[in-house]
Each structure stands twice: as structure tokens, then as C-alpha cells.
Design a protein around this motif. Structure first.
Motif, PDB file in Angstrom:
ATOM      1  N   CYS A 227      -7.419  -0.676  -1.095  1.00  0.00           N
ATOM      2  CA  CYS A 227      -7.007  -2.076  -1.210  1.00  0.00           C
ATOM      3  C   CYS A 227      -6.802  -2.471  -2.672  1.00  0.00           C
ATOM      4  O   CYS A 227      -5.854  -3.211  -3.002  1.00  0.00           O
ATOM      5  CB  CYS A 227      -8.056  -2.983  -0.567  1.00  0.00           C
ATOM      6  SG  CYS A 227      -8.180  -2.829   1.225  1.00  0.00           S
ATOM      7  N   ALA A 228      -7.690  -2.014  -3.540  1.00  0.00           N
ATOM      8  CA  ALA A 228      -7.563  -2.357  -4.958  1.00  0.00           C
ATOM      9  C   ALA A 228      -6.301  -1.753  -5.560  1.00  0.00           C
ATOM     10  O   ALA A 228      -5.600  -2.401  -6.342  1.00  0.00           O
ATOM     11  CB  ALA A 228      -8.801  -1.890  -5.718  1.00  0.00           C
ATOM     12  N   ASN A 231      -3.343  -3.627  -4.219  1.00  0.00           N
ATOM     13  CA  ASN A 231      -3.482  -5.072  -4.443  1.00  0.00           C
ATOM     14  C   ASN A 231      -3.543  -5.846  -3.121  1.00  0.00           C
ATOM     15  O   ASN A 231      -3.015  -6.955  -2.993  1.00  0.00           O
ATOM     16  CB  ASN A 231      -2.327  -5.603  -5.306  1.00  0.00           C
ATOM     17  CG  ASN A 231      -2.661  -6.937  -5.947  1.00  0.00           C
ATOM     18  OD1 ASN A 231      -3.832  -7.308  -6.075  1.00  0.00           O
ATOM     19  ND2 ASN A 231      -1.627  -7.677  -6.338  1.00  0.00           N
ATOM     20  N   ASP A 232      -4.199  -5.263  -2.148  1.00  0.00           N
ATOM     21  CA  ASP A 232      -4.380  -5.909  -0.837  1.00  0.00           C
ATOM     22  C   ASP A 232      -5.726  -6.637  -0.852  1.00  0.00           C
ATOM     23  O   ASP A 232      -6.703  -6.212  -0.230  1.00  0.00           O
ATOM     24  CB  ASP A 232      -4.325  -4.850   0.259  1.00  0.00           C
ATOM     25  CG  ASP A 232      -4.179  -5.449   1.655  1.00  0.00           C
ATOM     26  OD1 ASP A 232      -4.379  -6.683   1.795  1.00  0.00           O
ATOM     27  OD2 ASP A 232      -3.871  -4.690   2.586  1.00  0.00           O
ATOM     28  N   THR A 233      -5.772  -7.764  -1.560  1.00  0.00           N
ATOM     29  CA  THR A 233      -7.046  -8.476  -1.764  1.00  0.00           C
ATOM     30  C   THR A 233      -7.579  -9.081  -0.467  1.00  0.00           C
ATOM     31  O   THR A 233      -8.787  -9.095  -0.245  1.00  0.00           O
ATOM     32  CB  THR A 233      -6.878  -9.568  -2.816  1.00  0.00           C
ATOM     33  OG1 THR A 233      -5.821 -10.459  -2.420  1.00  0.00           O
ATOM     34  CG2 THR A 233      -6.526  -8.970  -4.169  1.00  0.00           C
ATOM     35  N   GLU A 234      -6.697  -9.576   0.362  1.00  0.00           N
ATOM     36  CA  GLU A 234      -7.154 -10.203   1.611  1.00  0.00           C
ATOM     37  C   GLU A 234      -7.867  -9.193   2.499  1.00  0.00           C
ATOM     38  O   GLU A 234      -8.933  -9.492   3.055  1.00  0.00           O
ATOM     39  CB  GLU A 234      -5.961 -10.815   2.350  1.00  0.00           C
ATOM     40  CG  GLU A 234      -6.341 -11.551   3.625  1.00  0.00           C
ATOM     41  CD  GLU A 234      -5.160 -12.205   4.310  1.00  0.00           C
ATOM     42  OE1 GLU A 234      -5.326 -12.728   5.424  1.00  0.00           O
ATOM     43  OE2 GLU A 234      -4.058 -12.182   3.728  1.00  0.00           O
ATOM     44  N   ALA A 236      -9.297  -6.445   1.510  1.00  0.00           N
ATOM     45  CA  ALA A 236     -10.518  -6.025   0.836  1.00  0.00           C
ATOM     46  C   ALA A 236     -11.650  -7.016   1.078  1.00  0.00           C
ATOM     47  O   ALA A 236     -12.802  -6.609   1.312  1.00  0.00           O
ATOM     48  CB  ALA A 236     -10.253  -5.877  -0.666  1.00  0.00           C
ATOM     49  N   ILE A 258     -13.529  -1.688  -6.662  1.00  0.00           N
ATOM     50  CA  ILE A 258     -12.734  -2.927  -6.704  1.00  0.00           C
ATOM     51  C   ILE A 258     -12.676  -3.560  -8.094  1.00  0.00           C
ATOM     52  O   ILE A 258     -12.082  -4.633  -8.255  1.00  0.00           O
ATOM     53  CB  ILE A 258     -13.309  -3.948  -5.690  1.00  0.00           C
ATOM     54  CG1 ILE A 258     -14.841  -4.156  -5.893  1.00  0.00           C
ATOM     55  CG2 ILE A 258     -13.054  -3.465  -4.279  1.00  0.00           C
ATOM     56  CD1 ILE A 258     -15.219  -5.221  -6.836  1.00  0.00           C
ATOM     57  N   ARG A 261      -9.611  -5.434  -9.972  1.00  0.00           N
ATOM     58  CA  ARG A 261      -9.069  -6.738  -9.560  1.00  0.00           C
ATOM     59  C   ARG A 261     -10.123  -7.819  -9.779  1.00  0.00           C
ATOM     60  O   ARG A 261     -11.209  -7.755  -9.205  1.00  0.00           O
ATOM     61  CB  ARG A 261      -8.660  -6.704  -8.089  1.00  0.00           C
ATOM     62  CG  ARG A 261      -7.679  -5.596  -7.724  1.00  0.00           C
ATOM     63  CD  ARG A 261      -6.333  -5.782  -8.369  1.00  0.00           C
ATOM     64  NE  ARG A 261      -5.427  -4.684  -8.055  1.00  0.00           N
ATOM     65  CZ  ARG A 261      -4.224  -4.540  -8.587  1.00  0.00           C
ATOM     66  NH1 ARG A 261      -3.773  -5.436  -9.468  1.00  0.00           N
ATOM     67  NH2 ARG A 261      -3.467  -3.501  -8.264  1.00  0.00           N
ATOM     68  N   VAL A 263     -10.162 -10.940  -8.772  1.00  0.00           N
ATOM     69  CA  VAL A 263     -10.459 -11.682  -7.543  1.00  0.00           C
ATOM     70  C   VAL A 263     -11.502 -10.942  -6.715  1.00  0.00           C
ATOM     71  O   VAL A 263     -12.443 -11.543  -6.175  1.00  0.00           O
ATOM     72  CB  VAL A 263      -9.178 -11.904  -6.717  1.00  0.00           C
ATOM     73  CG1 VAL A 263      -9.501 -12.555  -5.377  1.00  0.00           C
ATOM     74  CG2 VAL A 263      -8.167 -12.744  -7.499  1.00  0.00           C
ATOM     75  N   LEU A 264     -11.358  -9.646  -6.648  1.00  0.00           N
ATOM     76  CA  LEU A 264     -12.303  -8.861  -5.857  1.00  0.00           C
ATOM     77  C   LEU A 264     -13.663  -8.781  -6.533  1.00  0.00           C
ATOM     78  O   LEU A 264     -14.691  -8.733  -5.844  1.00  0.00           O
ATOM     79  CB  LEU A 264     -11.737  -7.456  -5.620  1.00  0.00           C
ATOM     80  CG  LEU A 264     -10.444  -7.386  -4.795  1.00  0.00           C
ATOM     81  CD1 LEU A 264     -10.013  -5.946  -4.601  1.00  0.00           C
ATOM     82  CD2 LEU A 264     -10.621  -8.076  -3.448  1.00  0.00           C
ATOM     83  N   GLN A 267     -15.340 -11.991  -5.535  1.00  0.00           N
ATOM     84  CA  GLN A 267     -15.711 -11.949  -4.116  1.00  0.00           C
ATOM     85  C   GLN A 267     -16.876 -10.994  -3.878  1.00  0.00           C
ATOM     86  O   GLN A 267     -17.721 -11.231  -3.014  1.00  0.00           O
ATOM     87  CB  GLN A 267     -14.502 -11.534  -3.270  1.00  0.00           C
ATOM     88  CG  GLN A 267     -13.418 -12.589  -3.157  1.00  0.00           C
ATOM     89  CD  GLN A 267     -13.892 -13.796  -2.383  1.00  0.00           C
ATOM     90  OE1 GLN A 267     -14.709 -13.681  -1.464  1.00  0.00           O
ATOM     91  NE2 GLN A 267     -13.397 -14.971  -2.748  1.00  0.00           N
TER      92      GLN A 267
END
Length: 282
Positions: A227-228, A231-234, A236, A258, A261, A263-264, A267
Motif C-alpha cells: 500500500c505504501a 500510495n494506497d492510503t485508504e 492501508a 508505512i 507516507r 498520512v500513514l 494513522q
């Protein structure tokens, strides 16, 4: 003209060297020993050499054999591997490998070759190594089979990797998959562009029911890393929340998966707050 050698001249020991008298003395000492002591002072020399042990060591061998009568015997038997055999040091006897040990050594050898071929991008040659071993009547173990799947992934042949996994670990396969094998299959699906998420999530969902393997942080780390990279943050965040709901805390590699990113990273601290607080309290 005959070719001349550049190697320095080596002076061979004369036939009348002190070693001859030392050997004679050793043999005389040997004749005074019991059969058990005599076994420890035998000097074995291949036909291609005049001697294999320096004279000083030969005297030490004889002395140690005489001293063994008063020395306590070791409780354990030290065993070392030498030229495919197990050599018993205290008994001085070569024991051939059993058939089971020979097959295990062969599996290790093939696994090493397969890994190297995978790193070189030679998937077909890696498969051929496995075929040759099986034609010898030696079935692969879990390590060898997983190595072959991984080699195909590294060579870029994901279709073959999936087929090999099904051959060995599927419903009709002879081997039982573990977390390492499952992680290798997940990497197979993830190596596709784009990653085969339906296959990935279906496999994770069926791991416990079909393979009796409980998903671990290591399994999820593979998916979070994918995901990282993509760039599939949702997705992840959904995976991290799934981990938290199943009471699977992050390990040392989860954050590394992660960290690229922002954002990750934020989160991660939010979703795993209770696990991170527990670590801080301890």
C-alpha cells in the motif's frame, strides 16, 4: 624448450629425518598399550605422503593415550561433519550418513541452488533443480518448496510461482504451509501491477479456516508495504484497523512498512495507540 617453473624449489625431508625415529618410538609405545588405548594412537597416512602429523604432535598423541587411563571420560560425544560423514572424535570411527540424513543434506543443497538461481533471474533453471531432486526419489520439504516459489517471484515469473505454490501447498499438495510460505504467496500476488487485491484479501480471509494459520503482524506488514509503495492510503488504514480489531499489534517492521507516507505515519500512531501506550508503560 621445456617450460620452467616459477615456483620455489621445495626440499623434501630426507629418509633419515628424526621423524623416522619418532615413528619407531611411537610404534614401540603402541605395543605396550591396551587395545582401547592403542586405538587412540594409530597414525593413518595416505599413500601419497610420507607423514601427516609433525613429530611433536605424534609424541603428544602417545602421551595423551597413556594419560587417558587416569583421565575421566567425557560424558557427551562430540560429533563433527566431515566429507559427508559424521566423524566421532572420541571413538575415531567414521559413520556414514543415514538415508534420511542424506536426503536432508540434498534438500539443503538444492534450496541453496534454487535461491541463487532466483537471484540471477533463472526461474526455469531453478525448477529444473527441483525436478532433478524429485527424480532421485527425494521429495522437497517446506523450505525447498518455498524457496522455489520465491525464486520464481524474484525472476518475475509470478504465474509459475502461483502454480508451484498450489502444487505443493494446495488442497492436494503434500506439504503444509506456514506463515513464511503464505507470505511468499502474498508477495506473488502483490508483485503484479496492479496488485491482485481480491486474491490477496481472499487469501488472508481464508488463512485460518483453510490453512489453519492465524494472520500475524508479519503478514500484514507485507500488505502495508505494498500500500505504501502504490500510495494506497485508504486500503492501508483499513488494514491497520483490521489488525487492531483482531488484537494484532504492530511489530518492529510495521512502522518501517508505512514510514514513507506521512498520512500513514499519523494513522499508525492513532490506530495502534493502545499497543504503543502499553509499550511505553513497560
Amino acid at each position: 624448450m621445456a617450460a620452467t617453473s616459477t615456483l620455489p624449489a621445495t626440499r623434501l625431508p630426507s629418509a633419515q629425518t628424526p621423524w623416522r625415529s619418532d615413528r619407531k618410538q611411537l610404534l614401540n609405545t603402541n605395543s605396550l598399550l591396551s587395545p582401547q588405548q592403542r586405538q587412540g594412537v594409530q597414525v593413518r597416512c595416505p599413500p601419497s605422503c610420507s607423514y601427516t602429523t609433525p613429530p611433536s604432535k605424534s609424541r603428544n598423541v602417545a602421551a595423551s593415550a597413556v594419560a587417558s587411563e587416569t583421565s575421566p571420560r567425557p560424558r557427551g560425544k562430540k560429533v563433527q561433519k566431515e566429507r559427508g560423514n559424521f566423524l566421532s572424535l572420541d571413538m575415531n570411527v567414521d559413520r556414514p550418513l543415514t538415508e534420511e540424513e542424506r536426503q536432508q543434506e540434498r534438500r539443503k543443497e538444492v534450496s541453496r541452488k534454487i535461491k541463487q538461481l532466483g537471484r540471477n533471474g533463472q526461474a526455469s533453471a531453478a525448477v529444473q533443480e527441483m525436478v532433478l531432486m524429485m527424480e532421485e526419489g527425494i521429495m522437497p520439504d517446506r523450505v525447498a518448496a518455498t524457496s522455489l516459489v520465491q525464486a520464481c517471484i524474484e525472476a518475475g515469473d509470478t504465474k509459475r510461482a502461483e502454480s508451484i505454490f498450489d502444487r505443493f501447498f494446495g488442497k492436494d499438495g503434500a506439504l503444509v504451509a506456514d506463515t513464511v510460505a503464505m507470505g511468499t504467496l502474498l508477495r506473488t500476488y502483490a508483485a503484479n501491477k496492479p496488485p491482485r487485491w481480491p486474491k490477496i484479501m481472499a487469501l488472508v480471509a481464508s488463512m485460518e479456516a483453510e490453512y489453519r494459520i492465524k494472520p500475524t503482524a508479519g503478514i500484514y506488514n507485507i500488505l502495508l508495504g505494498v500500500c505504501a509503495v502504490t500510495n494506497d492510503t485508504e486500503r492501508a488504514v483499513d488494514l491497520m484497523q483490521k489488525m487492531e480489531s483482531e488484537d494484532i499489534g504492530p511489530d518492529m517492521l510495521t512502522y518501517d512498512a508505512i514510514r514513507r507516507r506521512r498520512v500513514l505515519r499519523n494513522q499508525y500512531r492513532t490506530v495502534f495507540a493502545r499497543f504503543l501506550n502499553d509499550e511505553g508503560d513497560s
